[in-house]
Every structure is written in structure tokens, then in C-alpha cells.
Write a protein that holds these residues in place. Structure first.
Motif, mmCIF file in Angstrom:
data_model
loop_
_atom_site.group_PDB
_atom_site.id
_atom_site.type_symbol
_atom_site.label_atom_id
_atom_site.label_comp_id
_atom_site.label_asym_id
_atom_site.label_seq_id
_atom_site.Cartn_x
_atom_site.Cartn_y
_atom_site.Cartn_z
ATOM 1 N N THR A 7 0.831 -1.218 0.000
ATOM 2 C CA THR A 7 0.000 0.000 0.000
ATOM 3 C C THR A 7 0.859 1.260 0.000
ATOM 4 N N TRP A 8 2.020 1.226 0.665
ATOM 5 C CA TRP A 8 2.905 2.404 0.652
ATOM 6 C C TRP A 8 3.264 2.798 -0.779
ATOM 7 N N LYS A 9 3.364 1.781 -1.627
ATOM 8 C CA LYS A 9 3.808 2.046 -3.002
ATOM 9 C C LYS A 9 2.621 2.234 -3.944
ATOM 10 N N PHE A 25 2.161 -5.298 -10.239
ATOM 11 C CA PHE A 25 2.515 -5.624 -8.842
ATOM 12 C C PHE A 25 3.045 -7.056 -8.782
ATOM 13 N N LYS A 26 4.293 -7.182 -8.253
ATOM 14 C CA LYS A 26 4.912 -8.500 -8.049
ATOM 15 C C LYS A 26 5.187 -8.656 -6.551
ATOM 16 N N PRO A 27 4.311 -9.340 -5.820
ATOM 17 C CA PRO A 27 4.540 -9.509 -4.380
ATOM 18 C C PRO A 27 5.583 -10.596 -4.099
ATOM 19 N N ARG A 53 8.531 -16.023 -9.036
ATOM 20 C CA ARG A 53 9.867 -15.885 -8.448
ATOM 21 C C ARG A 53 10.496 -14.553 -8.817
ATOM 22 N N GLY A 54 11.260 -14.037 -7.855
ATOM 23 C CA GLY A 54 11.922 -12.761 -8.095
ATOM 24 C C GLY A 54 12.883 -12.822 -9.258
ATOM 25 N N GLU A 55 13.679 -13.883 -9.326
ATOM 26 C CA GLU A 55 14.704 -13.937 -10.374
ATOM 27 C C GLU A 55 14.085 -14.128 -11.761
ATOM 28 N N ASP A 56 12.811 -14.553 -11.817
ATOM 29 C CA ASP A 56 12.139 -14.697 -13.115
ATOM 30 C C ASP A 56 11.281 -13.463 -13.416
ATOM 31 N N SER A 102 9.673 0.507 -8.152
ATOM 32 C CA SER A 102 9.807 0.714 -6.713
ATOM 33 C C SER A 102 10.043 -0.649 -6.079
ATOM 34 N N PHE A 103 11.167 -0.768 -5.407
ATOM 35 C CA PHE A 103 11.597 -2.057 -4.861
ATOM 36 C C PHE A 103 11.853 -1.935 -3.367
ATOM 37 N N THR A 104 11.321 -2.854 -2.590
ATOM 38 C CA THR A 104 11.739 -3.020 -1.195
ATOM 39 C C THR A 104 12.172 -4.467 -1.013
ATOM 40 N N GLY A 105 13.345 -4.656 -0.430
ATOM 41 C CA GLY A 105 13.865 -6.000 -0.218
ATOM 42 C C GLY A 105 15.297 -5.909 0.257
ATOM 43 N N SER A 106 16.049 -6.960 0.042
ATOM 44 C CA SER A 106 17.413 -6.994 0.572
ATOM 45 C C SER A 106 18.343 -6.095 -0.250
ATOM 46 N N THR A 107 19.436 -5.710 0.374
ATOM 47 C CA THR A 107 20.397 -4.849 -0.322
ATOM 48 C C THR A 107 21.033 -5.586 -1.497
ATOM 49 N N SER A 113 20.754 -4.192 -5.272
ATOM 50 C CA SER A 113 21.909 -3.830 -6.112
ATOM 51 C C SER A 113 21.696 -4.305 -7.541
ATOM 52 N N ARG A 114 21.160 -5.525 -7.665
ATOM 53 C CA ARG A 114 20.918 -6.055 -9.023
ATOM 54 C C ARG A 114 19.842 -5.219 -9.731
ATOM 55 N N VAL A 115 18.797 -4.896 -9.000
ATOM 56 C CA VAL A 115 17.719 -4.090 -9.576
ATOM 57 C C VAL A 115 18.288 -2.727 -10.002
ATOM 58 N N VAL A 117 20.979 -9.776 10.002
ATOM 59 C CA VAL A 117 20.662 -11.201 10.225
ATOM 60 C C VAL A 117 19.219 -11.476 9.812
ATOM 61 N N PHE A 118 18.321 -10.559 10.097
ATOM 62 C CA PHE A 118 16.891 -10.681 9.789
ATOM 63 C C PHE A 118 16.263 -11.877 10.497
ATOM 64 N N GLY A 119 16.514 -11.926 11.788
ATOM 65 C CA GLY A 119 15.948 -12.964 12.639
ATOM 66 C C GLY A 119 16.047 -12.495 14.081
ATOM 67 N N GLY A 162 21.787 2.371 7.084
ATOM 68 C CA GLY A 162 21.420 3.576 7.834
ATOM 69 C C GLY A 162 19.916 3.801 7.879
ATOM 70 N N LEU A 163 19.175 2.797 8.374
ATOM 71 C CA LEU A 163 17.721 2.975 8.385
ATOM 72 C C LEU A 163 17.242 3.669 9.658
ATOM 73 N N SER A 164 17.388 2.981 10.793
ATOM 74 C CA SER A 164 16.749 3.517 11.987
ATOM 75 C C SER A 164 17.693 3.392 13.183
ATOM 76 N N GLN A 207 23.612 2.292 2.479
ATOM 77 C CA GLN A 207 23.154 1.176 1.646
ATOM 78 C C GLN A 207 21.725 0.725 1.959
ATOM 79 N N THR A 208 21.013 1.488 2.764
ATOM 80 C CA THR A 208 19.600 1.167 2.990
ATOM 81 C C THR A 208 18.729 1.692 1.861
ATOM 82 N N GLY A 209 19.122 2.760 1.218
ATOM 83 C CA GLY A 209 18.237 3.337 0.213
ATOM 84 C C GLY A 209 19.002 4.086 -0.858
HETATM 85 P P1 NAD Z 1 14.311 -10.119 -1.177
HETATM 86 O O1 NAD Z 1 15.314 -9.144 -1.692
HETATM 87 O O2 NAD Z 1 14.653 -11.552 -1.150
HETATM 88 O O3 NAD Z 1 12.962 -10.036 -2.044
HETATM 89 C C1 NAD Z 1 12.237 -8.839 -2.198
HETATM 90 C C2 NAD Z 1 11.418 -8.930 -3.471
HETATM 91 O O4 NAD Z 1 12.303 -8.920 -4.589
HETATM 92 C C3 NAD Z 1 10.582 -10.212 -3.607
HETATM 93 O O5 NAD Z 1 9.339 -9.912 -4.195
HETATM 94 C C4 NAD Z 1 11.435 -11.053 -4.540
HETATM 95 O O6 NAD Z 1 10.676 -11.995 -5.269
HETATM 96 C C5 NAD Z 1 11.994 -9.993 -5.471
HETATM 97 N N1 NAD Z 1 13.226 -10.370 -6.174
HETATM 98 C C6 NAD Z 1 14.146 -11.291 -5.825
HETATM 99 N N2 NAD Z 1 15.132 -11.344 -6.761
HETATM 100 C C7 NAD Z 1 14.824 -10.415 -7.701
HETATM 101 C C8 NAD Z 1 15.462 -9.972 -8.899
HETATM 102 N N3 NAD Z 1 16.616 -10.504 -9.316
HETATM 103 N N4 NAD Z 1 14.885 -8.992 -9.598
HETATM 104 C C9 NAD Z 1 13.718 -8.415 -9.182
HETATM 105 N N5 NAD Z 1 13.072 -8.800 -8.059
HETATM 106 C C10 NAD Z 1 13.615 -9.779 -7.326
HETATM 107 O O7 NAD Z 1 13.866 -9.595 0.256
HETATM 108 P P2 NAD Z 1 12.913 -10.301 1.339
HETATM 109 O O8 NAD Z 1 13.641 -11.455 1.931
HETATM 110 O O9 NAD Z 1 11.546 -10.523 0.779
HETATM 111 O O10 NAD Z 1 12.786 -9.128 2.421
HETATM 112 C C11 NAD Z 1 13.722 -8.922 3.432
HETATM 113 C C12 NAD Z 1 14.610 -7.738 3.123
HETATM 114 O O11 NAD Z 1 13.814 -6.598 2.854
HETATM 115 C C13 NAD Z 1 15.485 -7.352 4.300
HETATM 116 O O12 NAD Z 1 16.766 -7.060 3.833
HETATM 117 C C14 NAD Z 1 14.801 -6.105 4.842
HETATM 118 O O13 NAD Z 1 15.645 -5.242 5.558
HETATM 119 C C15 NAD Z 1 14.297 -5.489 3.594
HETATM 120 N N6 NAD Z 1 13.203 -4.562 3.881
HETATM 121 C C16 NAD Z 1 13.464 -3.223 3.777
HETATM 122 C C17 NAD Z 1 12.475 -2.299 4.079
HETATM 123 C C18 NAD Z 1 12.750 -0.828 3.971
HETATM 124 O O14 NAD Z 1 11.795 -0.068 3.865
HETATM 125 N N7 NAD Z 1 13.996 -0.382 4.006
HETATM 126 C C19 NAD Z 1 11.211 -2.749 4.466
HETATM 127 C C20 NAD Z 1 10.990 -4.127 4.558
HETATM 128 C C21 NAD Z 1 11.994 -5.012 4.241
#
Ligand code: NAD
Length: 500
Positions: free
Chosen positions: A159-161, A174-176, A207-210, A225-230, A234-236, A386-388, A412-414, A457-459
Motif C-alpha cells: 500500500t505504501w507504493k 505488482f509483483k509480491p 519468483r523474483g529472479e524470473d 519501486s523495490f523493497t527487499g534486501s540490499t 543492487s541487481r535491480v 541477520v533478519f531474525g 542507515g535505516l533507523s 546502503q539502505t536506500g
Molecule cells: P528479497 O530481496 O529476497 O525479495 C524482495 C522482493 O524482490 C521479492 O518480491 C522477490 O521476489 C523480489 N526479487 C528477488 N530477486 C529479484 C530480482 N533478481 N529482480 C527483481 N526482483 C527480485 O527480500 P525479502 O527477503 O523478501 O525481504 C527482506 C529484506 O527486505 C530485508 O533485507 C529487509 O531489511 C528489507 N526490507 C526493507 C524495508 C525498507 O523499507 N527499508 C522494508 C521491509 C523489508
């Protein structure tokens, strides 16, 4: 027989072109199969892009206040279905019900804020330097927005996005995350029920990689707009940089709570328990480091250990549960791997440190809340996400040292500081290199109407939430209207004559 869920493409719920599906299981009970979801590919994406292009043409001409009305209705529907959505979210994501209710509430707050923005979307009107000339800026939609989201906030982050993207007049693909496709499906149902034209939203599971990578690479999707791991970000980012796409990245964190000796220690204790072990530590803003002043280190840790041992692990649908499971087997392996790293680095494991088992826990991905003491600044457990449910404790001598330790990670998030000293609090706000600093509150707890995001490297400089996100989802257009009836040359006719 498990239900087959579908993609939403070109106004209908459809099977993936390739005919393949993946399983979505409850992380608290892997015997519980929630359903089968589509593995989408490029053929699905091409159909979605063709439809979204048509949707965009219509939607961008819809007045912004009317776009806001649709989003307000989506907010109303989320209110009506809050409890039901929280339950299905807990079933597929694992966090306890009070947290998934909060997740839905964040979506509601975001909806109502976005709806009201439809009557603002401010530009500027400024004086022209020339006579009989008008100058202004306003905001235009961009096109199709590719939205890629993580598992940990299955409703709030989409919803934020998606609400701001739609409010600004864009169409959305939308790709969840693979682990939370059910919540995403219900969210799209709600958008449609609220009156969003069906070709303005396309939902592609997989799948994300597909399919994620295919969205990022598609030349007709100018906005990602992407939220996920660093690492994934980087690849995105590489692809978007090469293709000159507009990109918002929200990525990992290594957030610290600092406790000074004058702090209200009861409050600090509540804060770190919630910050470190809430959502099983799977929040981008989770408290991953606890920085304790040497004067209170031992007494604080004793009390923290006692409280941590009382935390009850279990299925998030059970009202007695404090801490749910990790999201999947890969997460369990990753967290277990970090405990091995901690051993090698010489950290002292004060509690936890292993998978939680026994009874119903055996069927889920549960991990014991873990506290590591004696973690050295610069070591992997002090620097890596660690994310745990793993908390690294670091001892410091004074505020300067705490600030330095906080700042010497790549993220540098919070950050958070507990103190009664107003000077220390303001110094921390100014000196801590994070997008958000909390005073006398844990590292988690952002509100939907303020900008959210991190530095380093957070954003990549953008923010979600609040008023700033609307800049990301729209393009500034400037218009000059010259009603003088003659050629007027800026810079030349303004000053040229006077300067001779
Ligand atoms: P992830 O990077 O594994 O996946 C995030 C999304 O990216 C998923 O939908 C995944 O399918 C997709 N994805 C994976 N590979 C891709 C590719 N090559 N190209 C395009 N999309 C791809 O992250 P996760 O495990 O779902 O989430 C945890 C991470 O998200 C943690 O690092 C956490 O800190 C971060 N996170 C950041 C915020 C923020 O606002 N800074 C908020 C929530 C989570």
C-alpha cells in the motif's frame, strides 16, 4: 485439493501462460498448505504491459480527486475486512495477530492519506522575470509503475507504493514476495471492488529472479519501486541505471538501540524486547544491535535475559504467542549460519542460539530468541543484517563512542536512544547516520504520514510515506504562459537592456 490462485491480467483472473504453480505454506505449520500460486513468465508480463498501457491512458486523465475517491473506498474496505485480512496474513507470514492487525492499519492510514493528497498534489506558481508572463510547475503521471515487495509487511508495504502510484495517475504492475501471495491477491480484489479500472492494476505472482527481473528489465516500465534486501536491490539498481529508469530502493538495516546510564531502564527494556524480537526480528527496522553504556551493561543484560526467556513462541493465531516463526527454511538456515559465525567470532551466546523445537514448534520454522554479548564493533555480527531474532550487544564508554559504533555500518535505516538528557537526545538526532531516530522509543514504529527510508546502503535517496513519496511517482512539469503578444527573451530582455 489445494486451491489454485491466479494472476490478474488484462481485467481477468487468469492462469499463468506456462501453467506452473508454486506452493504457499504456513511457516508456523508446514502441513498447512494455503494454496498454489502462479509462476509467471515473460508471456504473462507482455499481456500485463499491453493492458496496463491502455489503463494508464484512461487513468492519467481521471482527475486526481476522483482517483483519491477510489483509494478512499479501498481504505474503507480494508477497515471492514481488517480482522479477516490480519488472520490470513498471520497464516501465510507468521507474525502474531496484533502485528498483522497493525499491518492492515498501516494500509488504512496510507489509503486515507493518499486519498486526501488527490486534492493537493501541489505545484508552485512563481513570478516570471518578464512582464505579462505566468510561470508554474505541476505534477504529471509517469506511466506503468513496476512494484516489487518483500514478505515482512505483506499489506502495508504494497500500500505504501501502490496507493501513491495510483493517486499520481500511474498504472501498476505488482509483483509480491513469493511467501505472501495470498494477502496480495486480497489487496488486488479490494482495489477492484473499490472501483479501480481493471486494466490499471495487474498482479503477477512468481519468483523474483524470473518475473521480478523481467519487470525490472521491461523497456515499457519506466518506474520501479523495490523493497527487499540490499543484495537484490543492487541487481535491480544496475538494470535500472543502465536503462535510465526512475528507481526507489528501500533495503536492509542494522539498527541500534543506545541506552545511556540516565535512561528509564524499564522503558528501555520494553523497547528492546519489542524492537529485537517483534516480527521475529524480520523488520527492516528491527533492533539488531543493543549498545549499552558500561555502567548499566551488566544489570540491564540480566534483566533483559530474564524477560527474553519468558517470551512465548508459537502460532501467531494463538493469542498467547509473543514470537512467531521465521518466514521459510532458507531464513532458518541463514539465521543458524549466523550463530556459527558468532561462535567463530568469539561472541558469548547468552540465550537461544538454535532452532526452537518441541510439540507443534517442530512443524514450523521457529528460532529461539537469541542474545549475543561481547560483540566487537566491526565484526560480522555487528555489521551484517541477520533478519531474525538475534540481538548483538555492544558495550560503550560514552555517547561519542556510541554514535561512532552506530555509524560504522553500511546501513542507515533507523536508530534509537534512551536518555533523559535533552542535550544527549538532540546530539544523537543530529549525529546518528540514519533516516529515522527515535528518542525513548524502539527502532520500530514509523507512522504512515511521515517520510520513511534510510541513508547509505539502505536506500537510494527516496522516501516512502508522507508527502515526499508523491514526488517519486510523478514528474515535475513546468509551464510558461506568455500573454504579452511579443517575443520576450528570458535573461536577455530582462537584464540585457539595463546593462547596456
Ligand atoms: P528479497 O530481496 O529476497 O525479495 C524482495 C522482493 O524482490 C521479492 O518480491 C522477490 O521476489 C523480489 N526479487 C528477488 N530477486 C529479484 C530480482 N533478481 N529482480 C527483481 N526482483 C527480485 O527480500 P525479502 O527477503 O523478501 O525481504 C527482506 C529484506 O527486505 C530485508 O533485507 C529487509 O531489511 C528489507 N526490507 C526493507 C524495508 C525498507 O523499507 N527499508 C522494508 C521491509 C523489508
Amino acid at each position: 485439493m489445494a486451491k489454485h490462485f491466479q494472476n490478474f491480467i488484462a481485467g481477468e483472473w487468469v492462469a499463468p501462460a506456462g501453467g506452473d504453480y508454486f506452493e504457499n505454506r504456513n511457516p508456523a505449520d508446514t502441513d498447512d498448505l494455503i494454496g498454489l500460486f502462479p509462476l509467471s513468465g515473460r508471456a504473462d508480463l507482455e499481456r500485463a504491459v499491453a493492458s496496463a498501457k491502455q489503463g494508464f491512458e484512461r487513468w492519467r486523465r481521471t482527475p486526481a480527486p476522483a482517483r483519491g475517491d477510489v483509494i478512499r473506498r479501498a481504505g474503507d474496505l480494508l477497515v471492514a475486512r481488517k480482522d479477516e485480512i490480519a488472520r490470513l496474513m498471520t497464516r501465510e507470514m507468521g507474525k502474531p495477530l496484533q502485528e498483522t492487525r497493525g499491518d492492515v492499519q498501516e494500509g488504512i492510514d496510507t489509503a486515507y492519506y493518499a486519498a486526501s493528497e488527490g486534492r493537493r498534489l501541489f505545484g508552485h506558481t512563481v513570478p516570471s522575470e518578464l512582464r505579462d508572463k505566468w510561470a508554474m510547475s505541476y505534477r504529471r503521471p509517469i506511466g506503468i509503475a513496476g512494484i516489487i515487495t518483500p514478505f515482512n509487511f505483506p499489506l502495508a508495504i504494497p500500500t505504501w507504493k501502490i496507493f501513491p502510484a495510483l493517486l499520481c495517475g500511474n498504472a501498476v504492475i505488482f509483483k509480491p514476495a513469493e511467501d505472501v501471495p495470498h494477502t496480495a491477491t486480497v489487496f488486488v480484489e479490494i482495489l477492484l471492488e473499490a472501483g479501480l479500472p481493471p486494466d490499471v492494476i495487474q498482479l503477477l505472482h512468481g519468483r523474483g529472479e524470473d518475473i521480478g527481473a523481467a519487470i525490472v528489465e521491461h523497456p515499457e516500465i519506466p518506474l520501479i519501486s523495490f523493497t527487499g534486501s540490499t543484495a537484490t536491490g543492487s541487481r535491480v539498481g544496475e538494470t535500472c541505471g543502465r536503462m535510465h529508469k526512475r528507481l526507489s530502493l528501500e533495503m536492509g538495516g542494522k539498527n541500534a538501540q543506545i541506552v545511556l546510564p540516565d535512561a528509564d531502564l524499564d522503558l528501555a527494556l520494553d523497547g528492546v524486547l519489542w524492537g529485537a524480537f517483534g516480527t521475529t526480528g524480520q523488520r527492516c527496522t528491527a533492533t539488531s544491535r543493543l549498545l549499552l553504556h558500561e555502567d548499566i551493561h551488566d544489570q540491564f543484560l540480566d534483566r533483559l535475559l530474564a524477560r527474553t526467556r519468558e517470551l512465548r513462541l508459537g502460532n501467531g493465531l494463538d493469542p498467547d504467542t509473543d514470537v512467531g516463526p521465521l518466514i521459510n527454511e532458507a531464513a532458518l538456515e541463514k539465521v543458524t549460519g549466523y550463530i556459527e559465525v558468532a561462535r567463530q567470532e568469539g561472541d558469548e551466546i547468552l540465550c537461544g542460539g538454535a532452532r526452537a523445537t518441541g510439540g507443534a514448534l517442530d512443524r514450523g520454522y521457529f528460532f529461539q530468541p537469541t542474545i549475543l554479548d561481547g560483540v566487537r564493533p566491526g565484526s560480522r555480527l555487528a555489521c551484517e543484517e541477520v533478519f531474525g531474532p538475534v540481538l548483538s550487544v555492544i558495550r560503550f564508554k560514552d555517547l561519542d563512542e556510541a554514535i561512532r559504533i552506530n555509524n560504522e555500518v553500511a546501513y542507515g535505516l533507523s536508530s534509537s536512544i534512551y536518555t533523559k538528557d535533552v542535550r544527549a537526545a538532540f546530539r544523537a538526532i543530529n549525529e546518528l547516520d540514519n533516516g529515522i531516530t527515535y528518542v525513548n522509543a524502539p527502532t520500530i514504529g514509523a507512522e504512515a504520514h511521515l517520510p520513511f527510508g534510510g541513508v547509505k546502503q539502505t536506500g537510494n535517496g527516496h522516501r516512502e510515506g508522507g508527502w515526499e513519496v508523491y514526488d517519486f511517482y510523478s514528474e515535475t512539469k513546468v509551464a510558461y504562459i506568455d500573454y504579452s503578444g511579443k517575443l520576450q527573451r528570458a535573461q536577455i530582455d530582462t537584464y540585457g537592456a539595463a546593462q547596456g
